[in-house]
Design an enzyme around this catalytic site. Structure first.
Site, PDB file in Angstrom:
ATOM      1  N   TRP A  50      14.991 -26.321 -11.169  1.00 39.58           N
ATOM      2  CA  TRP A  50      15.953 -25.305 -10.726  1.00 39.58           C
ATOM      3  C   TRP A  50      16.729 -24.930 -11.982  1.00 39.58           C
ATOM      4  O   TRP A  50      17.479 -25.746 -12.518  1.00 39.58           O
ATOM      5  CB  TRP A  50      16.852 -25.900  -9.642  1.00 39.58           C
ATOM      6  N   ASN A  60      15.990 -34.489 -14.466  1.00 41.99           N
ATOM      7  CA  ASN A  60      16.998 -33.863 -13.598  1.00 41.99           C
ATOM      8  C   ASN A  60      18.365 -34.138 -14.216  1.00 41.99           C
ATOM      9  O   ASN A  60      18.602 -35.245 -14.711  1.00 41.99           O
ATOM     10  CB  ASN A  60      16.989 -34.487 -12.194  1.00 41.99           C
ATOM     11  N   LYS A  84      26.540 -19.986   7.144  1.00 50.77           N
ATOM     12  CA  LYS A  84      25.154 -20.097   7.610  1.00 50.77           C
ATOM     13  C   LYS A  84      24.467 -18.744   7.531  1.00 50.77           C
ATOM     14  O   LYS A  84      23.355 -18.628   7.044  1.00 50.77           O
ATOM     15  CB  LYS A  84      25.179 -20.579   9.049  1.00 50.77           C
TER      16      LYS A  84
END
Ligand code: AGP
Length: 613
Positions: free
Chosen positions: A79, A105, A490
């Site tokens: 990412w 990471n 959401k």
């Protein structure tokens, strides 16, 4: 966020690595890669985009027969933080000599100065990443002992890391290490699989070891040797994973998010089971670890978290003040340590985190510990860093949450916070009878949620009326205000509709200027104190042409008459009503995102756990 998988054993490594990466896809990523060792050389494949692109690439370029005997490798989903998600920036990264491959990471904070020093020594870098600097640094320190070279390099690193490293010159081992970014080691029969997340390990074994910060381990097919960065051996316990591969599958649902929404009656039952004491009118939460006398000495509750977990904390704030008569406040975890908060030993700090790995929440936990508070974790992932660093706390038992949009973890967080507030309330002014009534109200939550889920089809039909809008406003009062924030979060994260949550009274202090004919306003007008005022705010919105979707209490004709469309929530205690109301908003967001053709489980730019500040 980024994901790591590594394998050493007897089977062909490439398909195992690709399958492991697939299990980590839910975390969010934008490129992927893997490295193996063939005939004394490191071979790397990388691709921007999905793991499927990497899989196609390895299938075309790496014929099965050629790699059937390669039983060691490391792989990564990236990412992007330093440099865009291109093939060259994807991991693994090699050292200058091409002997060492690394996946990482985390973030190397001092990578710029390290890079300049290495460049001055003749190192040439291909990518813009901080990770490539670490692979070169390890190569620079390498004198025939990979473990020692990694150890030496890590002493020079500022920042966070979870890493896996291999060397062509030492083809029988993987070196892993962690500081601030998780590494789990799965112990199989004659094989060892390592990952940043247990879901990539489940297909192989349920016996795992979690590394602690500053642990470094030599992994072979049948051995694990864990040391600290000063080469002193350390002992780490073996744990059993509590879930199986089935729990990480979609089980016939179109998306993990829909599956997880539907699982909520069960996940809530698991979160509540055995934790209510109807006789005492209290809750049994041994993780709180304190006697009623100790609890009575707590002067303030501080709830910290990020995103959805922050929203459950806001509901907890209402519950602690209402039930326990104790001052409670929510603080955004990202701000906590920078504002130098006033914290004392009579404060209870509750760190809320589904993943237990969120960097900002973890940093806030450390700050609260430093300041001598009584710190507790509310995590879903067993063995996660926050769960371990807080030392005491309560697991949600929601089961693995794969979809990036948090659903069942949120409702379980609220249920557990209500039980915590009940326990705290009983050590103060809450009477036994009140406690018994509230315990019954909590017990009913799974059934209330099931009644909302039965309306899935109706909510899908309502979504048809709203999905083409580009803006939406969610309003609520009292404990429904945080639910409005959560409903808006959401919707925006999975449908990319611009959605804002406001206290119903705040609308007319500015945001109402944005309302036009047809602008959706989702009004949480449950029959709880303040409902009449919310209905007044609804009228103000209608007068500006807004289209109102009301979330109302079943059978409330007065509220129904004020709305264009309604979703009904069964009557229940105002604090308890936050849970079924949130579930209705989860389904609303899900169906809107589905109708808009969005990639629901892995929304753009988002990661499941945010392990960088
Ligand atoms: C929720 O839908 C989010 N994607 C996000 O806000 C999340 O809740 C936040 O990143 C905190 O995560 P945590 O609970 O794992 O700490």
């Amino acid at each position: 966020m980024c994901g790591i998988v590594g394998y050493i054993g007897k089977a062909a490594a490439p398909p195992i690595l690709i399958n492991g990466l697939r299990r980590l896809e839910y975390r969010g990523y934008d490129s992927a890669g893997l490295a193996i060792i063939e005939e004394g050389k490191i071979i790397v494949a990388k691709a921007p985009g999905k793991v499927q692109s990497l899989s196609n690439k390895t299938r075309d370029e790496w014929p099965q027969e050629r790699f059937a005997n390669i039983s060691l490798g490391i792989a990564h989903t990236r990412w992007a933080t330093h440099g865009p998600p291109t093939e060259v920036n994807a991991h693994p990264h090699l050292d200058q000599a091409g002997n060492i491959a690394l996946v990482h990471n985390g973030i190397i904070e001092n990578y710029r100065s390290l890079r300049s020093k290495l460049e001055a020594k003749g190192h040439h870098f291909l990518s813009e990443t901080d990770t490539e600097v670490l692979s070169h640094l390890i190569g620079d320190r390498y004198k025939g002992d990979l473990f020692q070279a990694v150890c030496d390099a890590l002493h020079l690193i500022e920042g966070t890391f979870g890493i896996a490293v291999i060397a062509a010159s030492e083809p029988n081992k993987i070196i892993v290490a962690r500081r601030g970014s998780p590494i789990v080691i799965g112990i199989g029969e004659g094989e060892t699989i390592i990952a940043s997340d247990a879901s990539a390990i489940l297909a192989h074994t349920q016996r795992v070891i979690y590394l602690d910060d500053n642990d470094i381990a030599i992994i072979t097919a049948d051995g694990i040797d864990i040391r600290d960065l000063h080469n002193i051996p350390v002992n780490r316990e073996i744990s059993e994973l509590e879930f199986d591969t089935g729990a990480a599958e979609k089980a016939g649902f179109a998306h993990f998010m829909l599956k997880e929404i539907h699982e909520q009656p069960d996940s809530l039952r698991n979160a509540i089971r055995g934790r209510l004491d109807f006789n005492l009118g209290s809750s049994v939460l041994s993780g709180m670890g304190s006697s009623p006398r100790d609890l009575a000495e707590i002067n303030r509750v501080v709830l910290i978290g990020c995103g959805t977990s922050l929203h459950s904390g806001l509901i907890g704030e209402y519950a602690f003040e209402d039930l326990a008569d104790i001052h409670a406040e929510v603080q955004q975890a990202a701000e906590f340590r920078y504002r130098n908060p006033i914290i004392s030993r009579s404060d209870l700090v509750i760190a809320i985190s589904q993943s237990g790995e969120t960097a900002d929440t973890l940093a806030a936990v450390r700050e609260a510990n430093q300041k001598g508070a009584f710190v507790m974790g509310l995590c879903n992932v067993v063995g996660s860093t926050i769960a371990r660093e807080t030392g005491r706390g309560i697991y949600l038992h929601a089961g693995p949450e794969i979809s990036v949009a948090s659903t069942k973890a949120f409702t379980c967080q609220v249920a557990v916070l209500l039980m915590m507030a009940l326990k705290m309330g009983r050590s103060r002014r809450y009477s036994r009878q009140e406690g018994m009534d509230f315990a019954r109200a909590i017990e009913a939550i799974p059934a209330l949620v099931a009644q909302v889920i039965e309306q899935d089809h109706h909510i899908a039909q309502i979504a048809e009326l709203y999905y083409q809008n580009e803006h939406a406003f969610f309003i609520g009062r009292g404990p429904m205000y945080p639910v409005a924030l959560e409903g808006a979060l959401k919707l925006k994260e999975i449908s990319y509709i611009h959605a804002e949550g406001y206290h119903a009274a705040e609308l007319k202090h500015g945001p109402i200027a944005l309302l036009q004919k047809g602008t959706p306003v989702i009004a949480l007008a449950n029959d709880i104190p303040g409902k009449d005022k919310t209905l007044g705010n609804v009228e103000e919105c209608r007068a500006r042409g807004a289209r109102i979707l009301g979330i109302i209490t079943s059978g409330d004709h007065e509220a129904a008459a004020a709305m264009d469309d309604v979703i009904e929530i069964p009557a229940c205690h105002p604090l308890v009503a936050t849970v079924p109301t949130a579930v209705a908003l989860q389904l609303f967001a899900y169906h809107i995102a589905r109708l808009r053709g969005c990639e629901i489980d892995q929304p753009r730019n988002l990661a499941k756990s945010v392990t960088v500040e």
